[in-house]
Motif scaffolding. Structure first.
Motif, PDB file in Angstrom:
ATOM      1  N   ASP A 267       1.145  -1.218   0.212  1.00 40.62           N
ATOM      2  CA  ASP A 267       0.327  -0.128   0.241  1.00 40.62           C
ATOM      3  C   ASP A 267       0.664   1.540   0.190  1.00 40.62           C
ATOM      4  O   ASP A 267       0.569   1.828   1.412  1.00 40.62           O
TER       5      ASP A 267
ATOM      6  N   HIS B 197       8.053   1.201   3.948  1.00 45.91           N
ATOM      7  CA  HIS B 197       8.420  -1.104   4.241  1.00 45.91           C
ATOM      8  C   HIS B 197       9.899  -1.291   3.919  1.00 45.91           C
ATOM      9  O   HIS B 197       9.921  -1.464   2.706  1.00 45.91           O
TER      10      HIS B 197
ATOM     11  N   PHE C  16      -6.531  -7.653  -1.510  1.00 46.46           N
ATOM     12  CA  PHE C  16      -7.116  -6.330  -0.640  1.00 46.46           C
ATOM     13  C   PHE C  16      -6.825  -5.623  -2.199  1.00 46.46           C
ATOM     14  O   PHE C  16      -7.724  -4.069  -2.088  1.00 46.46           O
TER      15      PHE C  16
ATOM     16  N   TYR D 189     -10.503  -1.047   8.991  1.00 42.24           N
ATOM     17  CA  TYR D 189     -10.838  -2.042   7.950  1.00 42.24           C
ATOM     18  C   TYR D 189     -11.953  -3.540   9.355  1.00 42.24           C
ATOM     19  O   TYR D 189     -12.907  -4.277   7.788  1.00 42.24           O
TER      20      TYR D 189
ATOM     21  N   TRP E 127       0.049   4.172  12.735  1.00 38.32           N
ATOM     22  CA  TRP E 127      -0.066   4.360  11.209  1.00 38.32           C
ATOM     23  C   TRP E 127      -0.732   5.774  11.219  1.00 38.32           C
ATOM     24  O   TRP E 127      -2.292   5.268  10.699  1.00 38.32           O
TER      25      TRP E 127
ATOM     26  N   ARG F  80      -9.098   4.019  -1.206  1.00 37.78           N
ATOM     27  CA  ARG F  80      -7.783   5.047  -1.427  1.00 37.78           C
ATOM     28  C   ARG F  80      -8.132   6.610  -1.768  1.00 37.78           C
ATOM     29  O   ARG F  80      -9.256   6.691  -3.034  1.00 37.78           O
TER      30      ARG F  80
ATOM     31  N   ASN G 296      -2.857   7.064   1.093  1.00 37.79           N
ATOM     32  CA  ASN G 296      -3.373   6.244   1.967  1.00 37.79           C
ATOM     33  C   ASN G 296      -3.527   7.930   3.220  1.00 37.79           C
ATOM     34  O   ASN G 296      -2.555   8.636   3.372  1.00 37.79           O
TER      35      ASN G 296
ATOM     36  N   LYS H 212      -4.092   8.055   7.268  1.00 34.65           N
ATOM     37  CA  LYS H 212      -4.076   7.380   8.356  1.00 34.65           C
ATOM     38  C   LYS H 212      -3.044   8.045   8.883  1.00 34.65           C
ATOM     39  O   LYS H 212      -3.198   7.817   9.840  1.00 34.65           O
TER      40      LYS H 212
HETATM   41  C1  LIG Z   1      -4.831  -4.101   7.182  1.00 34.57           C
HETATM   42  C2  LIG Z   1      -3.447  -3.973   6.634  1.00 34.57           C
HETATM   43  C3  LIG Z   1      -3.224  -2.145   7.002  1.00 34.57           C
HETATM   44  C4  LIG Z   1      -2.152  -2.125   5.921  1.00 34.57           C
HETATM   45  N1  LIG Z   1      -0.275  -2.499   7.154  1.00 34.57           N
HETATM   46  C5  LIG Z   1       0.573  -2.239   5.884  1.00 34.57           C
HETATM   47  C6  LIG Z   1       0.354  -0.500   5.168  1.00 34.57           C
HETATM   48  O1  LIG Z   1       1.542  -0.670   4.847  1.00 34.57           O
HETATM   49  C7  LIG Z   1      -1.019  -0.214   5.387  1.00 34.57           C
HETATM   50  O2  LIG Z   1      -0.874   1.560   4.714  1.00 34.57           O
HETATM   51  C8  LIG Z   1      -1.929  -0.298   5.851  1.00 34.57           C
HETATM   52  C9  LIG Z   1      -3.071  -0.143   5.772  1.00 34.57           C
HETATM   53  O3  LIG Z   1      -3.917  -0.208   5.075  1.00 34.57           O
HETATM   54  O4  LIG Z   1      -3.350   1.601   6.100  1.00 34.57           O
END
Ligand SMILES: CCC[C@@H]1NC[C@@H](O)[C@H](O)[C@H]1C(=O)O
Length: 600
Positions: free
Chosen positions: A166, A335, A369, A475, A554, A567, A571, A573
């Motif tokens: 992601d 990551h 996903f 989620y 996150w 999206r 993202n 968050k």
């Molecule tokens: C349910 C997995 C969550 C996911 N985890 C890896 C991140 O690299 C994503 O950004 C994060 C997201 O979907 O916000």
């Protein structure tokens, strides 16, 4: 594995000239470049900033989304005075792979978009003249490379990546390029480990050179006073009244390695800044200098408008200002390995970081996903090549970052599919092969996604501490159902507690997508108010379980991802927006974390 990953320095024996700035750039969709001799250089491209991802500089979708080969070229001058020296071009990162040419001669290739490599160009350069460097890059994804994904071809013939992760597939010369002149006999690597003896400390070291000349090592304090010296490629520096490196209270010494008989005219000199500290796991505690710590901070990305995934010192300076303001003390390099300058700043600021290889997307559900497939990731023809590259990047990550006091732990995967029995032999191989790579034996771990619990995961014996990514309130069990989310999270923590947790648990992802400026009373999902409700829920749970030793929300900032119906231009968050302005949640953490000690 690279021979040397020492960060460049300039002194009487070594020079480091950055080749950043505008390069020539061309896409090569039909692989014309090799046929047409682009490796000798070209002038009919477009100008492209380095370091930078190329994607966001274009105004057409085909260019932004371009997948395939691309070429960079520029000229550089080599002075006659460089004769007799070893000449290298060091690329801090080319995403995801590269082949390097100098004056039309192929020098080397490299796989992996987030770690440095050096090309020995000594035999290809013209002295006292201009030379041409050409980089042939490629940004395709596959299941046998890191990060994992697929590359598909659309019906119109255009290639397109399908990341199993992601974050946007920003590509190009994302970090600096250096022209290095080095002594023929030189330092290739060094290691440090530490023993604390009351007020004193012992710095055990080893030095690797490519010759037989004697080595002298000295350590100077922050005032430049030499506090210890030793002879030989292996030895111990005894430091009286050592000033330890502490979390958010850093202290750095300068290590100087001299090669040669005569200290007045050394053959080579290499200097670096190190911090004297120890890291241990003891029961459910993470210890720095034998003192328990609690991680407060973030999952991050190297991501910003314009430069994409490129290292940008301005953004990094801002991010550290925000992290200090909010009361954080740590982050995960989610990551992928970040630019070395990030680790240098973390060393200076006393931040702890979990250093992660781009083993992300090792889970078909992730692909699902993002619109992918539903099958075992750890059972397929791609695994042999993937494993080779995975362990190679772990080796280079640890070789590059092992002397940073800020590095707390090594994260060898993000959210892999660990429910699948086929994961076990792969994990065993990776953990066996990485066991002795770090002289300081720092913890090795990986993140566990929602599906990978104490009841379902097959690989819980491997990590030295647990990193959990959990998203109740987003989620699943979102909105008014968040109370079920909290109840479910508590159920899971009760199971961890009942099972007798014997290692620390750190929450490395939790949060909610939030559109900055969106408000509603009472809240709904996507509003700033709701993001605070979710984070308060997690905080209540964290405060109720003593084996939880960290909370890394996150994400620090909003970041770019692929397009999709989940999206909203990326993202969201982030606790901060992509241009690093606070959402309401930033003030919640400013209040929560600044009430606590800096390291707990
Ligand atoms: C349910 C997995 C969550 C996911 N985890 C890896 C991140 O690299 C994503 O950004 C994060 C997201 O979907 O916000």
């Amino acid at each position: 594995m690279e021979t040397s990953l020492l960060y460049p320095v300039t002194n009487d024996q070594r020079t480091d000239q950055k080749l950043d700035g505008l390069w020539q750039f061309k896409f090569d969709e039909t692989k014309q470049g090799v046929k047409d001799g682009w490796e000798t250089g070209f002038h009919d491209g477009v100008s492209m900033p380095v370091p930078a991802s190329f994607n966001d500089f274009f105004t057409d979708k085909e260019s932004r989304e371009y997948t395939g080969d691309f070429w960079y070229s520029r000229k550089f001058f080599v002075p006659s005075a460089a004769k007799g020296k070893a000449l290298f071009l060091r690329f801090d990162a080319v995403t995801h792979r590269a082949t390097i040419f100098v004056n039309g001669k192929e020098i080397r290739s490299h796989e992996g978009g987030f770690l440095p490599f050096a090309a020995d160009i000594s035999s290809a350069v013209h002295y006292g003249a201009e030379n041409t460097v050409v980089v042939k890059g490629n940004n395709e994804l596959s299941r046998e490379a890191l990060p994992a994904g697929d590359t598909i071809t659309l019906r119109n013939g255009k290639k397109m990546v399908r990341p199993f992760f992601d974050f946007y597939n920003y590509s190009g010369l994302n970090r600096s390029v250096h022209l290095l002149t080095l002594p023929q006999e030189r330092v290739l690597d060094y290691t440090t480990t530490f023993e604390l003896n009351g007020q004193d400390a012992t710095v055990n070291y080893t030095v690797t050179t490519n010759g037989d000349a004697p080595v002298t090592v000295s350590l100077a304090d922050a005032d430049g006073q030499v506090v210890a010296t030793a002879q030989g490629k292996e030895g111990a520096l005894q430091v009286k009244n050592a000033h330890l490196w502490q979390v958010r209270n850093a202290y750095l010494y300068t290590l100087t390695i001299q090669v040669g008989d005569d200290a007045q005219t050394p053959v080579d000199t290499y200097t670096d800044r190190i911090g004297i500290r120890t890291i241990k796991i003891s029961g459910t505690n993470i210890l720095v200098n034998d003192k328990p710590i609690y991680l407060k901070g973030f999952g991050r990305h190297e991501d910003s408008p314009f430069a994409g995934r490129a290292f940008d010192l301005n953004v990094e300076k801002k991010d550290f200002a925000l992290m200090k303001w909010i009361g954080a003390n740590s982050f995960r390099t989610s990551h992928y390995p970040y630019d070395e300058q990030v680790y240098k700043i973390a060393d200076e600021e006393g931040f702890l970081l979990t250093d992660e290889v781009p083993a992300v997307g090792f889970k078909m559900a992730a692909a699902a996903f993002l619109g992918g497939l539903n099958q075992s990731f750890f059972k397929g023809p791609w695994l042999k090549k993937l494993h080779e590259r995975h362990i190679d990047q772990i080796r280079d990550l640890i070789k590059r970052d092992k002397n940073h006091p800020s590095v707390l732990a090594w994260s060898l995967f993000n959210e892999p599919d660990t429910i699948d029995e086929n994961a076990v032999p792969y994990f065993k191989q990776i953990f066996d092969e990485s066991k002795d790579l770090d002289p300081q034996s720092r913890p090795r771990t990986f993140t566990l996604s929602e599906d990978d619990t104490i009841e379902t995961s097959k690989v819980l014996d491997f990590p030295d501490f647990y990193m959990l990514n959990r998203y109740p309130g987003w989620y699943h069990f979102g909105g008014y159902q968040i109370s079920d989310g909290e109840a479910g999270l508590r159920d899971e923590m009760d199971k961890w507690q009942k099972a007798g947790v014997t290692k620390p648990v750190v929450f490395t992802e939790f949060g909610a997508d939030t559109e900055a400026g969106l408000h509603k009373l009472p809240s709904v999902m996507w509003t700033e108010e709701y993001q605070v409700e979710v984070l308060k829920m997690f905080s209540r749970v964290f405060d109720d379980y003593d084996f939880i030793k960290g909370e890394q929300v996150w994400n620090l900032a909003d970041f770019q991802t692929v397009e999709g119906n989940m999206r909203v231009n990326g993202n969201k968050k982030g606790i901060f927006t992509r241009d690093r302005q606070p959402k309401e949640a930033a003030f919640f953490y400013h209040d929560r974390w600044n009430k606590l000690p800096l390291d707990y």
